[in-house]
Design a protein around this motif. Structure first.
Motif, PDB file in Angstrom:
ATOM      1  N   ALA A 211      44.970  39.971  35.810  1.00 14.80           N
ATOM      2  CA  ALA A 211      44.560  41.303  35.221  1.00 14.80           C
ATOM      3  C   ALA A 211      43.739  41.318  34.195  1.00 14.80           C
ATOM      4  N   VAL A 212      42.882  42.385  34.193  1.00 16.23           N
ATOM      5  CA  VAL A 212      41.634  42.500  33.251  1.00 16.23           C
ATOM      6  C   VAL A 212      41.501  44.000  32.883  1.00 16.23           C
ATOM      7  N   ILE A 213      40.905  44.261  31.883  1.00 18.44           N
ATOM      8  CA  ILE A 213      40.819  45.608  31.204  1.00 18.44           C
ATOM      9  C   ILE A 213      39.494  46.376  31.959  1.00 18.44           C
ATOM     10  N   GLN A 214      39.719  47.665  32.286  1.00 14.45           N
ATOM     11  CA  GLN A 214      38.518  48.479  32.513  1.00 14.45           C
ATOM     12  C   GLN A 214      37.502  48.762  31.474  1.00 14.45           C
ATOM     13  N   GLY A 215      36.204  48.447  31.565  1.00 17.34           N
ATOM     14  CA  GLY A 215      35.265  48.745  30.753  1.00 17.34           C
ATOM     15  C   GLY A 215      35.220  47.572  29.656  1.00 17.34           C
ATOM     16  N   ALA A 216      35.906  46.540  29.712  1.00 12.60           N
ATOM     17  CA  ALA A 216      35.875  45.387  29.071  1.00 12.60           C
ATOM     18  C   ALA A 216      35.043  44.015  29.875  1.00 12.60           C
ATOM     19  N   THR A 217      34.406  43.209  29.045  1.00 19.30           N
ATOM     20  CA  THR A 217      33.654  42.164  29.713  1.00 19.30           C
ATOM     21  C   THR A 217      34.358  41.198  30.552  1.00 19.30           C
ATOM     22  N   SER A 218      35.820  41.266  30.414  1.00 22.07           N
ATOM     23  CA  SER A 218      36.500  40.096  30.993  1.00 22.07           C
ATOM     24  C   SER A 218      36.485  39.953  32.335  1.00 22.07           C
ATOM     25  N   GLY A 219      36.329  41.052  33.342  1.00 28.95           N
ATOM     26  CA  GLY A 219      36.198  40.718  34.470  1.00 28.95           C
ATOM     27  C   GLY A 219      34.877  40.111  35.019  1.00 28.95           C
ATOM     28  N   ASP A 220      33.821  40.689  34.437  1.00 30.03           N
ATOM     29  CA  ASP A 220      32.619  39.488  34.856  1.00 30.03           C
ATOM     30  C   ASP A 220      32.479  38.384  34.130  1.00 30.03           C
ATOM     31  N   ASN A 221      33.217  38.248  33.180  1.00 28.66           N
ATOM     32  CA  ASN A 221      33.198  36.788  32.641  1.00 28.66           C
ATOM     33  C   ASN A 221      34.113  35.889  33.567  1.00 28.66           C
ATOM     34  N   LEU A 222      35.146  36.323  33.966  1.00 29.35           N
ATOM     35  CA  LEU A 222      35.944  35.539  34.737  1.00 29.35           C
ATOM     36  C   LEU A 222      35.303  35.339  36.304  1.00 29.35           C
ATOM     37  N   LYS A 223      34.600  36.192  36.592  1.00 29.04           N
ATOM     38  CA  LYS A 223      34.014  36.103  38.032  1.00 29.04           C
ATOM     39  C   LYS A 223      32.864  35.228  38.132  1.00 29.04           C
ATOM     40  N   ARG A 224      32.307  34.995  36.751  1.00 27.13           N
ATOM     41  CA  ARG A 224      31.283  34.167  36.652  1.00 27.13           C
ATOM     42  C   ARG A 224      31.397  32.615  36.605  1.00 27.13           C
ATOM     43  N   VAL A 225      32.856  32.551  36.164  1.00 28.05           N
ATOM     44  CA  VAL A 225      33.307  31.086  36.137  1.00 28.05           C
ATOM     45  C   VAL A 225      34.029  30.666  37.361  1.00 28.05           C
ATOM     46  N   ASN A 226      34.568  31.794  38.016  1.00 23.31           N
ATOM     47  CA  ASN A 226      35.378  31.536  39.102  1.00 23.31           C
ATOM     48  C   ASN A 226      35.373  32.633  39.895  1.00 23.31           C
ATOM     49  N   PRO A 227      34.120  32.585  40.976  1.00 23.27           N
ATOM     50  CA  PRO A 227      33.901  33.841  41.954  1.00 23.27           C
ATOM     51  C   PRO A 227      35.111  34.290  42.805  1.00 23.27           C
ATOM     52  N   ASN A 228      35.917  33.160  42.910  1.00 24.42           N
ATOM     53  CA  ASN A 228      36.970  33.371  43.937  1.00 24.42           C
ATOM     54  C   ASN A 228      38.364  34.065  43.531  1.00 24.42           C
ATOM     55  N   VAL A 229      38.397  34.322  42.236  1.00 23.40           N
ATOM     56  CA  VAL A 229      39.574  35.081  41.617  1.00 23.40           C
ATOM     57  C   VAL A 229      39.499  36.639  41.989  1.00 23.40           C
TER      58      VAL A 229
ATOM     59  N   ALA B 195      55.130  31.402  30.528  1.00 24.32           N
ATOM     60  CA  ALA B 195      55.427  29.762  30.085  1.00 24.32           C
ATOM     61  C   ALA B 195      55.802  28.794  31.070  1.00 24.32           C
ATOM     62  N   ASN B 196      56.412  29.169  32.307  1.00 22.45           N
ATOM     63  CA  ASN B 196      56.685  28.336  33.266  1.00 22.45           C
ATOM     64  C   ASN B 196      55.453  28.160  34.373  1.00 22.45           C
ATOM     65  N   SER B 197      53.993  28.727  34.098  1.00 28.20           N
ATOM     66  CA  SER B 197      53.304  28.811  35.112  1.00 28.20           C
ATOM     67  C   SER B 197      52.562  27.363  35.051  1.00 28.20           C
ATOM     68  N   SER B 198      52.101  27.098  36.157  1.00 26.99           N
ATOM     69  CA  SER B 198      51.356  25.649  36.267  1.00 26.99           C
ATOM     70  C   SER B 198      49.805  25.824  35.944  1.00 26.99           C
ATOM     71  N   VAL B 199      49.317  27.221  35.826  1.00 23.56           N
ATOM     72  CA  VAL B 199      48.186  27.183  35.618  1.00 23.56           C
ATOM     73  C   VAL B 199      47.447  26.820  34.298  1.00 23.56           C
ATOM     74  N   LYS B 200      46.353  26.021  34.543  1.00 23.76           N
ATOM     75  CA  LYS B 200      45.793  25.048  33.226  1.00 23.76           C
ATOM     76  C   LYS B 200      44.583  25.861  32.790  1.00 23.76           C
ATOM     77  N   SER B 201      43.822  26.360  33.694  1.00 20.97           N
ATOM     78  CA  SER B 201      42.574  26.895  33.606  1.00 20.97           C
ATOM     79  C   SER B 201      41.919  27.858  34.339  1.00 20.97           C
ATOM     80  N   TYR B 202      40.961  28.366  34.336  1.00 24.71           N
ATOM     81  CA  TYR B 202      40.336  29.519  35.314  1.00 24.71           C
ATOM     82  C   TYR B 202      40.097  28.902  36.571  1.00 24.71           C
ATOM     83  N   LYS B 203      39.870  27.362  36.523  1.00 26.50           N
ATOM     84  CA  LYS B 203      39.792  26.670  37.906  1.00 26.50           C
ATOM     85  C   LYS B 203      40.995  26.883  38.967  1.00 26.50           C
TER      86      LYS B 203
END
Length: 261
Positions: free
Chosen positions: A141-159, A125-133
């Protein structure tokens, strides 16, 4: 003549095997629909205070089983194991918040899309993060076998992705400061934020399309049709909307397709 006889023998074996492998008949003769569901992904599938597996996916499977004239039997799957357990026949169907993607349709088949979500971010709740940018160079953190890791890397390759096996591990890593965010489907993120009593929040809206389908073994069109018809019946008779409101506390903003009679 011998060649013709051999061909007929092989053809007979093939037809017998094909008939024996009719999953719909197998399920109905068994009297049990073996369903793979998640035990750690509220409100789709989770263990309640009484030790029972409950959730939106669980209630839909119960409805489908009733339509097939059988009883449901639930087995735990994870994002990493669900496809393999469908392929092996350990479960007849995986109702496990699984996004229907082209690459997943190669090893297994899918039903019609029965839920529509998008990926988001869960943060303190106290984080200043506003988006994947804002996640460049940061651990998420993402889950093994889910699509979330690939999706996040697609919009922000530096994560910097941290792959974990189960969703409670994601939340624990976030609470302990091991990661700055958890990224997965919006509905789960909102459920976690609500359960945190103000300690966690969801930001960034959604940045992917996540249509959920139920996974079944390939080449089982009779079974797939029966499940699809049951899902459409749930929409037509109002059960789908009733279950949706029960678990998400709002009316559905999009319904599964219903084919003309």
């Amino acid at each position: 003549m011998k060649k013709l006889f051999a061909f007929l023998v092989v053809l007979g074996m093939f037809l017998t095997s094909a008939n024996a492998d009719d999953l719909l008949k197998t399920v109905q003769n068994r009297g049990v629909l073996k369903a793979g569901v998640k035990y750690d992904f509220p409100p789709f599938g989770f263990i309640n205070a009484k030790g029972q597996v409950v959730g939106f996916d669980i209630d839909l499977v119960k409805y489908i089983a009733n339509k097939l004239g059988v009883k449901p039997e639930f087995t735990q799957v994870t994002s990493k194991t669900r496809i393999a357990m469908v392929q092996s026949g350990t479960v007849d169907i995986a109702a496990a918040s699984m996004t229907h993607k082209v690459k997943r349709d190669l090893p297994i088949d899918f039903t019609i899309s029965y839920f529509f979500d998008g990926q988001s971010l869960l943060i303190p709740a106290n984080s200043s993060v506003k988006s994947y940018k804002d996640l460049s160079g940061k651990r998420v953190a993402v889950i093994q076998g889910a699509t979330s890791g690939d999706n996040l890397k697609r919009v922000n390759p530096n994560v910097k992705l941290v792959y974990l096996q189960e969703y409670p591990q994601d939340v624990m890593a976030l609470r302990r400061g091991k990661v700055v965010a958890v990224s997965t489907d919006y509905t789960w993120c909102m459920a976690q934020a609500k359960a945190s009593h103000g300690k966690l929040k969801v930001v960034g809206g959604t940045f992917s399309s996540e249509p959920y389908g139920m996974g079944i073994r390939e080449n089982q069109s009779n079974f797939r049709d029966a499940v699809n018809f049951a899902l459409q019946d749930a929409v037509s008779d109002g059960t789908y909307a009733k279950l949706y409101k029960k678990w998400f506390e709002v009316e559905p903003n999009k319904l599964p397709e219903v084919w003309p009679k």
